[in-house]
Design an enzyme around this catalytic site. Structure first.
Site, PDB file in Angstrom:
ATOM      1  CB  ALA A 136      -0.891  -0.023   1.239  1.00  0.00           C
ATOM      2  N   GLY A 178       0.708  -5.100   1.004  1.00  0.00           N
ATOM      3  CA  GLY A 178      -0.502  -5.189   0.186  1.00  0.00           C
ATOM      4  C   GLY A 178      -0.236  -5.815  -1.174  1.00  0.00           C
ATOM      5  CD  GLU A 210      -2.212  -7.763   3.050  1.00  0.00           C
ATOM      6  OE1 GLU A 210      -1.953  -6.579   2.735  1.00  0.00           O
ATOM      7  OE2 GLU A 210      -2.773  -8.076   4.106  1.00  0.00           O
ATOM      8  CD  GLU A 240       1.825  -5.617   5.643  1.00  0.00           C
ATOM      9  OE1 GLU A 240       2.650  -6.516   5.927  1.00  0.00           O
ATOM     10  OE2 GLU A 240       1.000  -5.716   4.715  1.00  0.00           O
TER      11      GLU A 240
HETATM   12  C1  HXC Z   1       5.038   4.324  -1.496  1.00  0.00           C
HETATM   13  C2  HXC Z   1       6.999   3.352  -2.135  1.00  0.00           C
HETATM   14  C3  HXC Z   1       6.630   2.145  -1.519  1.00  0.00           C
HETATM   15  C4  HXC Z   1       5.366   2.090  -0.866  1.00  0.00           C
HETATM   16  C5  HXC Z   1       8.570   1.896  -2.396  1.00  0.00           C
HETATM   17  N1  HXC Z   1       8.209   3.154  -2.661  1.00  0.00           N
HETATM   18  N2  HXC Z   1       7.628   1.248  -1.691  1.00  0.00           N
HETATM   19  N3  HXC Z   1       6.217   4.446  -2.110  1.00  0.00           N
HETATM   20  N4  HXC Z   1       4.615   3.209  -0.871  1.00  0.00           N
HETATM   21  N5  HXC Z   1       4.902   0.974  -0.271  1.00  0.00           N
HETATM   22  C6  HXC Z   1       8.970   4.179  -3.387  1.00  0.00           C
HETATM   23  C7  HXC Z   1      10.161   4.648  -2.572  1.00  0.00           C
HETATM   24  O1  HXC Z   1       9.779   5.617  -1.627  1.00  0.00           O
HETATM   25  C8  HXC Z   1      11.039   5.228  -3.659  1.00  0.00           C
HETATM   26  O2  HXC Z   1      10.576   6.513  -4.005  1.00  0.00           O
HETATM   27  C9  HXC Z   1      10.789   4.304  -4.833  1.00  0.00           C
HETATM   28  O3  HXC Z   1       9.547   3.659  -4.557  1.00  0.00           O
HETATM   29  C10 HXC Z   1      11.862   3.248  -4.965  1.00  0.00           C
HETATM   30  O4  HXC Z   1      12.008   2.594  -3.720  1.00  0.00           O
HETATM   31  P1  HXC Z   1      13.424   2.378  -2.996  1.00  0.00           P
HETATM   32  O5  HXC Z   1      13.152   2.128  -1.568  1.00  0.00           O
HETATM   33  O6  HXC Z   1      14.336   3.515  -3.323  1.00  0.00           O
HETATM   34  O7  HXC Z   1      13.941   1.071  -3.749  1.00  0.00           O
HETATM   35  P2  HXC Z   1      14.850  -0.086  -3.163  1.00  0.00           P
HETATM   36  O8  HXC Z   1      15.970   0.490  -2.367  1.00  0.00           O
HETATM   37  O9  HXC Z   1      15.166  -0.944  -4.336  1.00  0.00           O
HETATM   38  O10 HXC Z   1      13.935  -0.884  -2.128  1.00  0.00           O
HETATM   39  C11 HXC Z   1      12.777  -1.581  -2.597  1.00  0.00           C
HETATM   40  C12 HXC Z   1      11.884  -1.998  -1.385  1.00  0.00           C
HETATM   41  C13 HXC Z   1      11.602  -0.764  -0.525  1.00  0.00           C
HETATM   42  C14 HXC Z   1      12.591  -3.078  -0.566  1.00  0.00           C
HETATM   43  C15 HXC Z   1      10.609  -2.599  -1.987  1.00  0.00           C
HETATM   44  O11 HXC Z   1      11.111   0.306  -1.373  1.00  0.00           O
HETATM   45  C16 HXC Z   1      10.585  -0.997   0.555  1.00  0.00           C
HETATM   46  O12 HXC Z   1      10.903  -1.568   1.583  1.00  0.00           O
HETATM   47  N6  HXC Z   1       9.367  -0.488   0.364  1.00  0.00           N
HETATM   48  C17 HXC Z   1       8.305  -0.545   1.350  1.00  0.00           C
HETATM   49  C18 HXC Z   1       7.743  -1.956   1.441  1.00  0.00           C
HETATM   50  C19 HXC Z   1       6.650  -2.036   2.503  1.00  0.00           C
HETATM   51  O13 HXC Z   1       6.885  -1.702   3.672  1.00  0.00           O
HETATM   52  N7  HXC Z   1       5.471  -2.445   2.110  1.00  0.00           N
HETATM   53  C20 HXC Z   1       4.311  -2.554   2.990  1.00  0.00           C
HETATM   54  C21 HXC Z   1       3.523  -1.278   2.952  1.00  0.00           C
HETATM   55  S1  HXC Z   1       2.210  -1.345   4.119  1.00  0.00           S
HETATM   56  P3  HXC Z   1      11.574   7.790  -4.070  1.00  0.00           P
HETATM   57  O14 HXC Z   1      10.655   8.944  -4.381  1.00  0.00           O
HETATM   58  O15 HXC Z   1      12.259   7.873  -2.752  1.00  0.00           O
HETATM   59  O16 HXC Z   1      12.503   7.454  -5.196  1.00  0.00           O
HETATM   60  C22 HXC Z   1       1.035  -2.222   3.374  1.00  0.00           C
HETATM   61  C23 HXC Z   1      -0.211  -2.393   4.127  1.00  0.00           C
HETATM   62  C24 HXC Z   1      -1.198  -3.187   3.346  1.00  0.00           C
HETATM   63  O17 HXC Z   1       1.179  -2.687   2.288  1.00  0.00           O
HETATM   64  C25 HXC Z   1      -2.571  -2.869   3.749  1.00  0.00           C
HETATM   65  C26 HXC Z   1      -3.546  -3.395   2.742  1.00  0.00           C
HETATM   66  C27 HXC Z   1      -4.750  -2.583   2.587  1.00  0.00           C
END
Ligand code: HXC
Length: 259
Positions: free
Chosen positions: A66, A110, A113, A133
């Site tokens: 998400a 997400g 999921e 998460e």
């Molecule tokens: C918004 C995101 C994002 C996310 C990555 N980006 N994940 N933006 N929401 N979930 C953006 C980063 O901010 C970055 O933008 C660009 O994408 C590239 O990401 P990097 O981190 O620079 O890439 P990398 O170093 O290769 O790392 C990849 C990654 C990491 C391991 C996937 O991005 C990461 O850990 N992302 C978050 C994963 C996460 O926590 N997901 C769960 C979310 S909560 P900029 O502008 O800085 O270049 C969730 C709840 C679900 O999903 C609920 C369901 C309804």
């Protein structure tokens, strides 16, 4: 229909491909994207010509979860009262035609999921699945704590949800989360091939098969078996059952009419 956060196309006249398309955010799933995804899924589900739908992302990310900045400022009241974040996520469950997730790269939070809401997952060798998460001070919110244990068992699900570690494609296949692993550059071809096979069968039997397998996760064994038997018997009312069995007996290819 024109979309801004997804792309859609049709392959072989029968297979719909929906590509998540927010590459700069690694396909982070915001409200606009999920609304468009729901619209596209419903449109393809209603299209007589389409037999199967593929949901995919980019090579680097199926979806990284998400959209974190979009939800970071919500209060409990915002989230609960408006059913924010999750309100568009249930559409995919109402889709009656098969939906295959073709996953390359990250399928996190997400994103994992969403892949699990599809009927099965074909993974590229570089796929990585995770429910991170907990690192953000929350828990999965779109079925992760429910579908992951059903797919991989309690031990691995707890491990992933509590430690936030990722599972690679090999581990995901061993654990039963994905049905096949293919080289990255073959991912879409493999998914299309599977989707064309599915599309070559009677849509009625395919829909009944999907409904019946899904019932396995919603009911006890004897209710599920009864449900299956009702659908099995009902299919004898279709043209396609007569056609399929007659074609086998007469050693010819069946021509299904979806009737
Ligand atoms: C918004 C995101 C994002 C996310 C990555 N980006 N994940 N933006 N929401 N979930 C953006 C980063 O901010 C970055 O933008 C660009 O994408 C590239 O990401 P990097 O981190 O620079 O890439 P990398 O170093 O290769 O790392 C990849 C990654 C990491 C391991 C996937 O991005 C990461 O850990 N992302 C978050 C994963 C996460 O926590 N997901 C769960 C979310 S909560 P900029 O502008 O800085 O270049 C969730 C709840 C679900 O999903 C609920 C369901 C309804």
């Amino acid at each position: 229909m024109r979309y801004e956060n997804i792309e859609t196309r049709i392959e072989g006249g029968k297979v719909a491909i929906i590509t998540l398309n927010r590459p700069k955010q690694l396909n982070a799933l915001n409200d606009a994207l999920m609304t468009e995804l729901g619209q596209a899924l419903q449109a393809f589900d209603a299209d007589e010509n389409i037999g199967c739908i593929i949901l995919t992302g980019s090579e680097k990310a199926f979806a990284a979860g998400a959209d974190i900045p979009a939800m970071a400022g919500y209060s409990f009241v915002d989230a609960y009262k408006g059913d924010y974040i999750t309100r568009n996520w249930e559409t995919i469950r109402s889709i009656r035609k098969p939906v295959i997730a073709a996953v390359s790269g990250y399928a996190l939070g997400g994103g994992c999921e969403l892949a699990m809401m599809c009927d099965f997952i074909i993974a590229a060798e570089n796929a990585k699945f995770g429910q991170p998460e907990i690192k953000l001070g929350v828990i999965p919110g779109a079925g992760g704590t429910q579908r992951l244990p059903r797919a991989v068992g309690k031990a691995k699900a707890m491990d992933m949800v509590l430690t936030a570690r990722m599972m690679d494609a090999q581990e995901a296949e061993r654990a039963g989360l994905v049905s096949r692993i293919v080289p990255v550059d073959k991912l879409l071809d493999e998914a299309i091939e599977a989707a064309l096979v599915i599309s070559s069968y009677s849509q009625i039997a395919v829909m009944a098969a999907k409904e019946s397998v899904n019932r396995a996760f919603e009911s006890g064994l004897s209710d599920g078996v009864t449900f299956e038997r009702r659908l099995f018997h009902a299919l004898f009312a279709t043209h396609d059952q007569k056609e399929g069995m007659d074609a086998f007996i007469n050693k010819r290819k069946p021509t299904f009419r979806n009737a």
